[in-house]
Design a protein around this motif. Sequence first.
Motif, PDB file in Angstrom:
ATOM      1  N   GLY A  26      44.873  85.522  74.464  1.00  0.00           N
ATOM      2  CA  GLY A  26      44.083  85.403  73.239  1.00  0.00           C
ATOM      3  C   GLY A  26      42.596  85.440  73.520  1.00  0.00           C
ATOM      4  N   LEU A  27      42.175  84.717  74.566  1.00  0.00           N
ATOM      5  CA  LEU A  27      40.750  84.666  74.908  1.00  0.00           C
ATOM      6  C   LEU A  27      40.217  86.069  75.208  1.00  0.00           C
ATOM      7  CD1 LEU A  27      38.247  82.894  75.543  1.00  0.00           C
ATOM      8  CD2 LEU A  27      39.086  82.730  77.898  1.00  0.00           C
ATOM      9  N   GLY A  49      49.190  79.349  71.865  1.00  0.00           N
ATOM     10  CA  GLY A  49      48.285  79.433  73.011  1.00  0.00           C
ATOM     11  C   GLY A  49      47.281  80.554  72.830  1.00  0.00           C
ATOM     12  N   ALA A  50      47.787  81.701  72.410  1.00  0.00           N
ATOM     13  CA  ALA A  50      46.911  82.869  72.252  1.00  0.00           C
ATOM     14  C   ALA A  50      45.886  82.662  71.141  1.00  0.00           C
ATOM     15  CB  ALA A  50      47.745  84.122  71.977  1.00  0.00           C
ATOM     16  N   GLY A  64      37.954  73.747  86.426  1.00  0.00           N
ATOM     17  CA  GLY A  64      37.149  72.628  85.931  1.00  0.00           C
ATOM     18  C   GLY A  64      35.953  72.319  86.806  1.00  0.00           C
ATOM     19  N   PHE A 124      42.089  87.972  64.281  1.00  0.00           N
ATOM     20  CA  PHE A 124      43.063  87.884  65.379  1.00  0.00           C
ATOM     21  C   PHE A 124      44.328  87.188  64.899  1.00  0.00           C
ATOM     22  CE2 PHE A 124      45.072  85.865  69.073  1.00  0.00           C
ATOM     23  CZ  PHE A 124      45.257  86.980  69.868  1.00  0.00           C
ATOM     24  N   ILE A 140      31.024  75.767  79.222  1.00  0.00           N
ATOM     25  CA  ILE A 140      31.664  74.491  78.896  1.00  0.00           C
ATOM     26  C   ILE A 140      33.053  74.413  79.514  1.00  0.00           C
ATOM     27  CG2 ILE A 140      30.398  74.152  76.768  1.00  0.00           C
ATOM     28  CD1 ILE A 140      33.061  74.998  75.355  1.00  0.00           C
ATOM     29  N   HIS A 141      33.530  73.179  79.633  1.00  0.00           N
ATOM     30  CA  HIS A 141      34.894  72.951  80.102  1.00  0.00           C
ATOM     31  C   HIS A 141      35.694  72.379  78.940  1.00  0.00           C
ATOM     32  CE1 HIS A 141      38.220  72.352  82.762  1.00  0.00           C
ATOM     33  NE2 HIS A 141      38.232  71.044  82.595  1.00  0.00           N
ATOM     34  N   VAL A 142      36.839  72.998  78.667  1.00  0.00           N
ATOM     35  CA  VAL A 142      37.703  72.548  77.576  1.00  0.00           C
ATOM     36  C   VAL A 142      39.023  72.133  78.194  1.00  0.00           C
ATOM     37  CG1 VAL A 142      38.873  73.247  75.457  1.00  0.00           C
ATOM     38  CG2 VAL A 142      36.608  74.171  75.984  1.00  0.00           C
ATOM     39  N   ALA A 197      49.132  82.774  78.338  1.00  0.00           N
ATOM     40  CA  ALA A 197      49.165  83.002  76.884  1.00  0.00           C
ATOM     41  C   ALA A 197      47.788  82.729  76.275  1.00  0.00           C
ATOM     42  CB  ALA A 197      50.228  82.123  76.228  1.00  0.00           C
ATOM     43  N   PHE A 198      47.163  81.620  76.664  1.00  0.00           N
ATOM     44  CA  PHE A 198      45.811  81.307  76.181  1.00  0.00           C
ATOM     45  C   PHE A 198      44.835  82.414  76.610  1.00  0.00           C
ATOM     46  CE2 PHE A 198      45.515  76.793  74.662  1.00  0.00           C
ATOM     47  CZ  PHE A 198      46.812  76.377  74.885  1.00  0.00           C
ATOM     48  N   ARG A 200      43.356  72.686  88.342  1.00  0.00           N
ATOM     49  CA  ARG A 200      42.112  71.916  88.234  1.00  0.00           C
ATOM     50  C   ARG A 200      40.911  72.683  88.782  1.00  0.00           C
ATOM     51  NH1 ARG A 200      42.105  66.535  86.961  1.00  0.00           N
ATOM     52  NH2 ARG A 200      44.009  65.983  85.859  1.00  0.00           N
ATOM     53  N   ARG A 213      51.161  77.560  80.160  1.00  0.00           N
ATOM     54  CA  ARG A 213      50.710  78.435  79.062  1.00  0.00           C
ATOM     55  C   ARG A 213      49.406  79.152  79.337  1.00  0.00           C
ATOM     56  NH1 ARG A 213      55.731  77.528  78.205  1.00  0.00           N
ATOM     57  NH2 ARG A 213      56.197  75.427  77.514  1.00  0.00           N
ATOM     58  N   SER A 224      35.452  77.343  80.963  1.00  0.00           N
ATOM     59  CA  SER A 224      36.775  77.129  81.548  1.00  0.00           C
ATOM     60  C   SER A 224      37.693  76.434  80.557  1.00  0.00           C
ATOM     61  CB  SER A 224      36.652  76.310  82.839  1.00  0.00           C
ATOM     62  OG  SER A 224      35.887  75.150  82.621  1.00  0.00           O
ATOM     63  N   LEU A 225      38.901  76.958  80.457  1.00  0.00           N
ATOM     64  CA  LEU A 225      39.884  76.454  79.493  1.00  0.00           C
ATOM     65  C   LEU A 225      41.073  75.917  80.288  1.00  0.00           C
ATOM     66  CD1 LEU A 225      40.235  76.466  76.342  1.00  0.00           C
ATOM     67  CD2 LEU A 225      41.455  78.636  76.592  1.00  0.00           C
ATOM     68  N   HIS A 226      41.182  74.601  80.305  1.00  0.00           N
ATOM     69  CA  HIS A 226      42.248  73.929  81.050  1.00  0.00           C
ATOM     70  C   HIS A 226      43.337  73.596  80.033  1.00  0.00           C
ATOM     71  CE1 HIS A 226      43.628  69.969  83.101  1.00  0.00           C
ATOM     72  NE2 HIS A 226      44.230  70.976  83.686  1.00  0.00           N
ATOM     73  N   THR A 227      44.426  74.360  80.054  1.00  0.00           N
ATOM     74  CA  THR A 227      45.348  74.364  78.910  1.00  0.00           C
ATOM     75  C   THR A 227      46.602  73.533  79.181  1.00  0.00           C
ATOM     76  OG1 THR A 227      46.585  76.356  79.542  1.00  0.00           O
ATOM     77  CG2 THR A 227      44.490  76.698  78.412  1.00  0.00           C
ATOM     78  N   THR A 228      47.689  73.875  78.514  1.00  0.00           N
ATOM     79  CA  THR A 228      48.943  73.126  78.664  1.00  0.00           C
ATOM     80  C   THR A 228      49.793  73.741  79.788  1.00  0.00           C
ATOM     81  OG1 THR A 228      49.738  74.481  76.834  1.00  0.00           O
ATOM     82  CG2 THR A 228      49.080  72.228  76.316  1.00  0.00           C
ATOM     83  N   HIS A 229      50.817  72.999  80.190  1.00  0.00           N
ATOM     84  CA  HIS A 229      51.589  73.375  81.374  1.00  0.00           C
ATOM     85  C   HIS A 229      52.327  74.698  81.154  1.00  0.00           C
ATOM     86  CE1 HIS A 229      53.417  72.966  85.156  1.00  0.00           C
ATOM     87  NE2 HIS A 229      54.445  72.190  84.870  1.00  0.00           N
ATOM     88  N   GLY A 242      43.219  80.379  72.456  1.00  0.00           N
ATOM     89  CA  GLY A 242      42.355  81.129  73.374  1.00  0.00           C
ATOM     90  C   GLY A 242      41.381  82.016  72.609  1.00  0.00           C
ATOM     91  N   ALA A 243      41.900  82.692  71.570  1.00  0.00           N
ATOM     92  CA  ALA A 243      41.060  83.607  70.787  1.00  0.00           C
ATOM     93  C   ALA A 243      40.030  82.845  69.956  1.00  0.00           C
ATOM     94  CB  ALA A 243      41.925  84.482  69.894  1.00  0.00           C
ATOM     95  N   TYR A 295      47.332  70.344  71.642  1.00  0.00           N
ATOM     96  CA  TYR A 295      46.200  70.795  72.453  1.00  0.00           C
ATOM     97  C   TYR A 295      45.014  71.170  71.553  1.00  0.00           C
ATOM     98  CZ  TYR A 295      43.416  73.353  75.864  1.00  0.00           C
ATOM     99  OH  TYR A 295      42.386  73.780  76.664  1.00  0.00           O
ATOM    100  N   PHE A 333      33.221  81.008  74.143  1.00  0.00           N
ATOM    101  CA  PHE A 333      33.168  81.368  75.554  1.00  0.00           C
ATOM    102  C   PHE A 333      32.333  82.639  75.693  1.00  0.00           C
ATOM    103  CE2 PHE A 333      36.808  79.247  78.098  1.00  0.00           C
ATOM    104  CZ  PHE A 333      36.582  78.039  77.463  1.00  0.00           C
TER     105      PHE A 333
END
Lengths: 373, 289, 185
Positions: B84-85, A62-63, B64, A24, A222-224, B80-81, B61, B77, B70-75, A66-67, A92, A216
């Motif tokens: 990718g996920l 960010g991507a 969570g 990726f 899980i919570h990240v 974008a995350f 939130r 974004r 769950s992916l709690h990311t930056t402001h 995520g990946a 992050y 994931f």
Amino acid sequence: MTKEVFVQGNEACALGAIAAGCRFFAGYPITPSTEIAEIMSKKLPTVGGRFVQMEDEIAAVGAIIGASWGGQKVVTATSGPGFSLMQENIGYAAITETPIVIINMQRGSPSTGQPTRSAQADMMQTRWGSHGDYETISLAPSSVQECFDYTVEAFNLAEKYRCPVFVMADEIVGHMREKITIPDKIDITPRQMPEKCENYLPYDAPENSTTPMPSFASGFNIHVTGLTHDERGYPSTDDPDVHSKLVTRLCNKILKNRSDIAQIDTKYIDDAEIIVLGYGIPSRSALTAVKKARDSGLKVGYIKLGVVWPFAEELLLEYTKNAKRIIVPELNLGQVYLEVDRVLGKNAKVELVSKIGGALITPDEILDKIMEE
Amino acid sequence: MIENEHPHKFIKYLRTERLPHLFCPGCGNGIIFNTLFNAIEMSDVDFENISMVSGIGCSSRIPGYVKCDSLHTTHGRAIAFATGLKMANSKQDVIVVTGDGDATSIGGNHLIHAARRNIDLTVICVNNDIYGMTGGQISPTSPKGSYATTAPYGSTDKPFNIAEVAKAAGASYVAKYTVAQPIQVSNAIKEGLANKGFSLIEVIAQCPTYYGRKNKLKTPKAMIDWFKENTISLKQAEDMTDEELEGKIITGVYINKPRAEFIESLDAISAQNSDITPEDNINKAYMGD
Amino acid sequence: MRTEIRIGGFGGQGILMCGIIIAKAASLYDHKFAVQTQSYGPEARGGASRTEVVISDQEVDYPKVDSPEIFVAMSHEAFLKYVDDVKDGAILITDPDLVDENEIIDIINKKNFKYYTSDATKQAQDTLGLKIVANIVMLGSFVKATGLISEESARKAILESVPPGTEEKNIKAFELGMDVVKKAN
């Protein structure tokens, strides 16, 4: 079968990434690293990978984060202005312990600077460019072969230490072409899936270490979060002990392992009174200068840092214990020089050979410094 | 953990060990939880297959507290995350929960580009017209003339209609409702989950603590009444002038027009170039060769 | 033995490809060490551009060319722009239709260049009807005049580098270049 190819540094990085298992890439075009994105966009669809050109470098990191949580080894490539935008999500990745690899083909800076000229002026930014206390790993290739090898190594280190790893090359290495050897068998570090159990704690890591990372959609639920979190991964933002324990571990998992992470090449150091200590492309000028100095009977040695950060303090103190002078050539106004002086300056005089503007430091410029005194 | 003789039917979806939650009394996020779980139960999506992503802000939130990855990311974004996920393993259903500031101010660029790509994400944008987490600052969706701590004399700007922005940028499913229309919200989320492409469900939600206090709508009821009074349908809006539309909440399905999905389009190219598919490479990072 | 080569011309002449083929032939097929670098950016589009190659029996430490022993000039502007640090006694190959001999003869004499000419562009156009292969004609002349890479390796490197379907034309261009190069002083 071992394969020999004649390629650019940028292409060697792309080949190294794919060889390391990366499937990726998310990125944004920027000179002088764009070729990496171009090559990945062409190659990834041929190996069951996916490529995306994002809207900016913030999104690119960010991507890839995520990946990475999606179960992939991931990479992006950039240069100074893009690297600045990436810093937010690099922090992050550091706090969430996400393995990512970022290749930075450094160019003249600050700001837009010199897009097509070489520099090594992001070496402090790569260390602490995002806010907060954190430690990451930075490698500095000096050849096209090292672009391949260090990119593979960057992926392995990212998995082992679960942190962002940077390949800090420069415009010269990125655009230069040389023959490289691609070995038949490449050592790659696979990610470890944790054991499933009751009350699984995703961030319950031993001191100075990290934990196996689940992907994931694998049933771990899980919570990240980028907030300070406890062993469960849940936000815990008011307890000083939770924060202190987390951030100290994030730093120490790198710092306490710096001798293991280190990659140091040495030549002629046993009797050396003067040592030229470099990293990246100027270390090739340094080697020519050191050989010339040896030819004229001077006791001069050579050290090249393959890994610049973490700074291998103990090993370097050992390697330089007999040196009276240490010369640091850099394509900036003195960055890694400051760290060399901090660590080795008590025993030896640390001197800088600095050059900015885009041209490589020549062997004669280093030789002149050797000849001073 | 709160013991209850008659547990809520959706409690099974929550990380009960994290309760009580941090939302203010009267916050609209409670209705978001309910409508979301209701939508998931109505849909063909398996809860076990859901991953959630969020940015920064009150609504961010929400994931969570949900018992899924769950992916709690930056402001700003989150999208974008999430891109990718989803691309790493497109078999999972990815839901993004974001707010008005997160999605359209700091994250506006990510929103429009994800909509343009038509990547298969379901984005729930909880729009409370204010920055709640930081204590009541003005947002890109705050109505003209509304007050906030950083708009002490009232906002002078024309607010975004997030649903229109997403539609214009290329989203293939967009709907907008208020928390006073929970059935419609659930149905919209359900349709968004079913849509193979970029879906955005904008939900107008009350923030009595900050928006209400600053704008003479101090109770949750006052806020919800205000939503009801100002809600019109897309159909009604057709015949109204700009002056008449000012301050109105235009609800309905803005677009439901499936088109080629981003990852499917990429994979069609891959299939012409290789026998190895991205599905063969799910969790590739864990493979040793 | 370390040899530094500089090839100058203008954008669009295929200078870069010429440098890559030389370095590829040396490293992949002659089993020497080689590094190829080039000028990038606005400078490389229009105006003079250049590519440089270092070839050595040993690993190339310092990768840049500071005082070339071989200088190929395919434009007058490139000659003037890049001649200053070329070594005294170096081999110079020019395309005489693009580099005005009368204007540079003093420099050639002063720097004691071993001077060769190859009317690569004219030959490519007139003999092969394909101006675009002038760079490969010049490559043939380079191989003949310098002997720095073997003819066989050059052929292999050409075949590996040129677009599929153009192999035959390029090999013809290469052979033509071997024939047309002349010692000019």
